[in-house]
Scaffold this active site. Structure first.
Site, mmCIF file in Angstrom:
data_model
loop_
_atom_site.group_PDB
_atom_site.id
_atom_site.type_symbol
_atom_site.label_atom_id
_atom_site.label_comp_id
_atom_site.label_asym_id
_atom_site.label_seq_id
_atom_site.Cartn_x
_atom_site.Cartn_y
_atom_site.Cartn_z
ATOM 1 N N HIS A 195 4.363 61.071 -100.002
ATOM 2 C CA HIS A 195 4.721 62.262 -100.774
ATOM 3 C C HIS A 195 3.811 62.469 -101.977
ATOM 4 O O HIS A 195 4.187 63.084 -102.975
ATOM 5 C CB HIS A 195 6.199 62.214 -101.173
ATOM 6 C CG HIS A 195 7.088 62.693 -100.067
ATOM 7 N ND1 HIS A 195 6.984 62.222 -98.777
ATOM 8 C CD2 HIS A 195 8.075 63.622 -100.035
ATOM 9 C CE1 HIS A 195 7.865 62.836 -98.013
ATOM 10 N NE2 HIS A 195 8.547 63.694 -98.759
ATOM 11 N N ASP A 230 14.199 63.276 -109.104
ATOM 12 C CA ASP A 230 15.042 64.407 -108.690
ATOM 13 C C ASP A 230 15.282 64.404 -107.186
ATOM 14 O O ASP A 230 16.297 64.896 -106.711
ATOM 15 C CB ASP A 230 14.356 65.732 -109.054
ATOM 16 C CG ASP A 230 14.391 65.972 -110.541
ATOM 17 O OD1 ASP A 230 15.306 65.459 -111.205
ATOM 18 O OD2 ASP A 230 13.493 66.674 -111.044
ATOM 19 N N GLU A 251 17.622 67.899 -118.235
ATOM 20 C CA GLU A 251 16.334 68.474 -117.851
ATOM 21 C C GLU A 251 16.268 69.896 -118.394
ATOM 22 O O GLU A 251 17.147 70.333 -119.157
ATOM 23 C CB GLU A 251 16.165 68.481 -116.325
ATOM 24 C CG GLU A 251 15.875 67.104 -115.760
ATOM 25 C CD GLU A 251 15.329 67.134 -114.339
ATOM 26 O OE1 GLU A 251 15.099 68.222 -113.784
ATOM 27 O OE2 GLU A 251 15.145 66.033 -113.780
HETATM 28 P P1 FAD Z 1 3.036 57.495 -101.365
HETATM 29 O O1 FAD Z 1 2.616 58.918 -101.501
HETATM 30 O O2 FAD Z 1 3.130 56.979 -99.987
HETATM 31 O O3 FAD Z 1 2.121 56.568 -102.257
HETATM 32 C C1 FAD Z 1 1.799 56.909 -103.579
HETATM 33 C C2 FAD Z 1 0.861 55.863 -104.207
HETATM 34 O O4 FAD Z 1 1.559 54.649 -104.353
HETATM 35 C C3 FAD Z 1 -0.366 55.543 -103.365
HETATM 36 O O5 FAD Z 1 -1.428 55.233 -104.204
HETATM 37 C C4 FAD Z 1 0.061 54.323 -102.598
HETATM 38 O O6 FAD Z 1 -1.028 53.535 -102.183
HETATM 39 C C5 FAD Z 1 0.923 53.616 -103.621
HETATM 40 N N1 FAD Z 1 1.987 52.822 -103.019
HETATM 41 C C6 FAD Z 1 2.929 53.220 -102.137
HETATM 42 N N2 FAD Z 1 3.741 52.197 -101.849
HETATM 43 C C7 FAD Z 1 3.307 51.151 -102.578
HETATM 44 C C8 FAD Z 1 3.721 49.804 -102.721
HETATM 45 N N3 FAD Z 1 4.773 49.329 -102.056
HETATM 46 N N4 FAD Z 1 3.026 48.989 -103.545
HETATM 47 C C9 FAD Z 1 1.963 49.447 -104.231
HETATM 48 N N5 FAD Z 1 1.515 50.700 -104.123
HETATM 49 C C10 FAD Z 1 2.176 51.540 -103.311
HETATM 50 N N6 FAD Z 1 8.204 61.799 -108.989
HETATM 51 C C11 FAD Z 1 8.981 61.552 -110.060
HETATM 52 O O7 FAD Z 1 8.669 60.665 -110.860
HETATM 53 N N7 FAD Z 1 10.116 62.285 -110.285
HETATM 54 C C12 FAD Z 1 10.541 63.237 -109.425
HETATM 55 O O8 FAD Z 1 11.584 63.839 -109.650
HETATM 56 C C13 FAD Z 1 9.766 63.497 -108.276
HETATM 57 N N8 FAD Z 1 10.154 64.414 -107.376
HETATM 58 C C14 FAD Z 1 9.396 64.623 -106.270
HETATM 59 C C15 FAD Z 1 9.836 65.567 -105.332
HETATM 60 C C16 FAD Z 1 9.103 65.791 -104.194
HETATM 61 C C17 FAD Z 1 9.574 66.802 -103.199
HETATM 62 C C18 FAD Z 1 7.874 65.090 -103.999
HETATM 63 C C19 FAD Z 1 7.039 65.360 -102.797
HETATM 64 C C20 FAD Z 1 7.419 64.174 -104.933
HETATM 65 C C21 FAD Z 1 8.178 63.920 -106.076
HETATM 66 N N9 FAD Z 1 7.774 62.994 -107.024
HETATM 67 C C22 FAD Z 1 8.564 62.754 -108.113
HETATM 68 C C23 FAD Z 1 6.500 62.299 -106.915
HETATM 69 C C24 FAD Z 1 6.667 60.975 -106.233
HETATM 70 O O9 FAD Z 1 7.384 60.071 -107.043
HETATM 71 C C25 FAD Z 1 5.314 60.315 -105.967
HETATM 72 O O10 FAD Z 1 4.498 61.189 -105.274
HETATM 73 C C26 FAD Z 1 5.505 59.024 -105.182
HETATM 74 O O11 FAD Z 1 4.298 58.329 -105.125
HETATM 75 C C27 FAD Z 1 5.947 59.339 -103.793
HETATM 76 O O12 FAD Z 1 6.429 58.175 -103.165
HETATM 77 P P2 FAD Z 1 5.903 57.845 -101.715
HETATM 78 O O13 FAD Z 1 6.760 56.757 -101.236
HETATM 79 O O14 FAD Z 1 5.826 59.039 -100.874
HETATM 80 O O15 FAD Z 1 4.442 57.305 -102.115
#
Ligand code: FAD
Length: 547
Positions: free
Chosen positions: A134, A196, A307
């Site tokens: 994400h 969120d 918020e």
């Molecule tokens: P990924 O996109 O898969 O990875 C993100 C990064 O983290 C990459 O660099 C990856 O290599 C690294 N990573 C992933 N897993 C690990 C691990 N286990 N160890 C070390 N590194 C790792 N963020 C907020 O803070 N607050 C919010 O309210 C919020 N709302 C969101 C709503 C939506 C609809 C979306 C799409 C995103 C939102 N985000 C929010 C952003 C979100 O927290 C970040 O994009 C987060 O990285 C997404 O988690 P993911 O598991 O998809 O990570």
């Protein structure tokens, strides 16, 4: 590893050279803010390391394409086009970065083996953990390397262990926050700090910060973690906490995946409340709005969630993040927006259960009386705790049903110091955004307190005691997302020209100079930690920090 007396001497030489170079960087930085010369030094260090390191390693150089036949990864490592194509794209839908292969690990050992293979090889290959993908700009990508699909580790039977007495949960970081919530609620417990949206992995949000309306009261998610297991870029696994391996612990929290892959997190829990009073108050005056927000977050025993958002003249007042306002009120809200062009919404929640049920209405009434919103424009909902936390899910499913979820998302998230937020309102919300008239979708703006963060963690935040999270959460089309991206650049340029010390959250920087500015005084520590934990620059290359 093919170690010998000579290689040991060489390793020592590398360490001494790095230490000297870092000392030089620090002295230079104290003397001036000369970023290019700092970057040059970094390039020299990388150059020396690259030149010397191969002498200390095996002659074999496994690459993703020739480790596919490695027995350790049989059935787990794939270069099938469906897998690499899926790993090339993220929620942002504005980048496509193809890895050579995808690892579907079934155990922590699989990840250790993969990183070791890369670290021990002559020319190491990049590796990125992918949580739920994400990100917005390929942050979880690994060009020509291996993407580790963390979600393949999810195992219902062994992913979470709750300690009721210790009030914590040990969680596999591949789990989504919604999954953790469902499990802990079965025992009447809950994590305290949220995003969120709950369909994000523990590892993904801990690599950034994890913020939401709870941050002002509880701190970000990274402030609510007691212990981690981290596999470093050398393929070594360590348990770390504030007391043990504390440097690695704080490096990994908000570390953008640069220092290790987090495989387990010990997350703080509390007794779960049953319900939430969820209120919105509308404002036409920005300074009244922010004054009320700041006062509320300064009250320690007040609200559980706070918020705020900006509302523009773009049709009905609801957006995909939540359908909230009663349809019978849409017309008068829209006419207020038309009249003022920009209005603001303060959003708060107060949790309660049987024991606090009798007092919550009184508290809400007192709260309403104390606020300077436009009288008559207050909206209240009474919902279950889980419905409150999972409020964005309905919007997601709705967009998915219309085919509007997997579209480009040129999002921009910022931390704006409190002293600059009025200028930001004037120059950006009432300036750039109104003038361009292209931005639709949620525009968030809410304050948080620096004291709830820890300076040793890797997330970069402003210096001021209070700063605002500002989020432009846009959905675009495949043929017009660049217009939004241009607007993002315009906003960033405005902030830079006005010297507002704004810092990106979920950051994206096209150049290393951008990263040096992003981390400011933390940059040297960030680089030192990179050399300590991932000296071959293997991990999370998609963040584009080290090339
Ligand atoms: P990924 O996109 O898969 O990875 C993100 C990064 O983290 C990459 O660099 C990856 O290599 C690294 N990573 C992933 N897993 C690990 C691990 N286990 N160890 C070390 N590194 C790792 N963020 C907020 O803070 N607050 C919010 O309210 C919020 N709302 C969101 C709503 C939506 C609809 C979306 C799409 C995103 C939102 N985000 C929010 C952003 C979100 O927290 C970040 O994009 C987060 O990285 C997404 O988690 P993911 O598991 O998809 O990570």
């Amino acid at each position: 590893m093919g170690g010998s007396i000579n290689t040991d001497l060489l390793l020592l030489f590398i360490d001494i050279t790095k230490a000297k170079a870092f000392k030089h960087i620090s002295q230079k930085n104290m003397a001036s803010n000369n970023f290019p010369s700092q970057s040059h030094l970094l390039v020299i260090i990388i150059f020396i390391t690259t030149l010397l390191t191969p002498i200390t390693t095996n002659n074999t150089s496994p690459q993703p394409w020739n480790i596919l036949s490695n027995d350790n990864f049989a059935g787990k490592l794939t270069s099938a086009s469906s897998s690499v194509e899926a790993a090339a794209i993220d929620f942002g839908h504005v980048t496509k970065i193809l890895p050579s292969a995808v690892l579907n690990p079934s155990s922590v050992q699989d990840i250790i083996d993969l990183i070791k293979l890369s670290f021990d090889s002559q020319s190491s290959f990049p590796i990125a953990a992918r949580g739920h993908g994400h990100s917005f700009r390929g942050q979880a990508a690994a060009k020509d390397g291996v993407v580790v699909n963390m979600r393949s580790m999810v195992n219902e039977d062994r992913g979470i262990k709750v300690s009721r007495t210790g009030l914590y949960a040990d969680v596999d970081t591949a789990w989504l926050w919604i999954e953790v919530l469902n499990k802990t609620l079965e025992l009447g417990l809950t994590p305290v700090s949220w995003t969120d949206y709950l369909y994000l992995t523990i590892g993904g949000t801990l690599s950034n910060g994890g913020i939401s309306g709870q941050t002002s009261r509880y701190g970000p998610q990274i402030s609510n973690v007691l212990e981690l297991d981290v596999i470093t870029g050398k393929g070594e696994i360590a348990t770390c906490s504030n007391d043990t391996n504390s440097d690695l612990f704080y490096a990994a929290l908000g570390g953008l995946g640069q220092f290790g892959i987090i495989t387990r997190a010990r997350i703080k829990l509390e007794l779960a409340p049953k319900r939430a009073k969820w209120l919105r108050f509308l404002y036409t005056d920005f300074s009244e709005f922010t004054r009320d927000q700041e006062r509320l977050i300064s009250e320690t025993d007040g609200l559980h969630f706070l918020e705020g958002s900006v509302m523009l003249d773009h049709g009905p007042p609801d957006n995909w993040r939540s359908t909230y306002y009663p349809p019978s009120d849409h017309l008068r809200i829209v006419s207020m927006i038309k009249r003022y062009r920009v209005i603001y919404c303060l959003e708060v929640a107060k949790y309660y259960d049987e024991t606090s049920q009798h007092s919550v209405n009184e508290e809400i009434e007192k709260l309403s009386e104390s606020l300077n919103y436009v009288r008559g424009f207050v909206y209240e909902k009474d919902v279950t705790y889980i419905d409150f936390l999972n409020r964005v899910r309905t919007g997601e499913l709705n967009l998915k049903s219309k085919g509007q979820w997997d579209v480009p998302h040129p999002w921009l998230n910022l931390f704006v110091p409190k002293s600059q937020i009025s200028r930001f309102d004037y120059g950006v919300f009432k300036g750039i955004i109104l003038r361009n008239n292209i931005t639709t979708g949620p525009l968030l703006v809410y304050p948080m307190k620096r004291i709830m963060w820890n300076d040793q963690m890797s997330t970069a935040i402003p210096e001021e005691d209070v700063f605002y999270a500002v989020g432009f959460l846009r959905s675009a089309e495949f043929d017009n997302w660049e217009a939004y991206d241009k607007e993002n650049m315009e906003v960033l340029k405005f902030c830079e020209d006005a010297k507002m010390d704004v810092i990106q959250y979920l950051p994206y920087h096209a150049s290393q100079e951008g990263w040096v500015r992003h981390f400011g005084p933390m940059w040297n520590t960030f680089v030192e930690r990179k050399y300590r934990y991932d000296p071959k620059m293997i991990l999370s290359p998609g963040q584009n920090i080290f090339r």
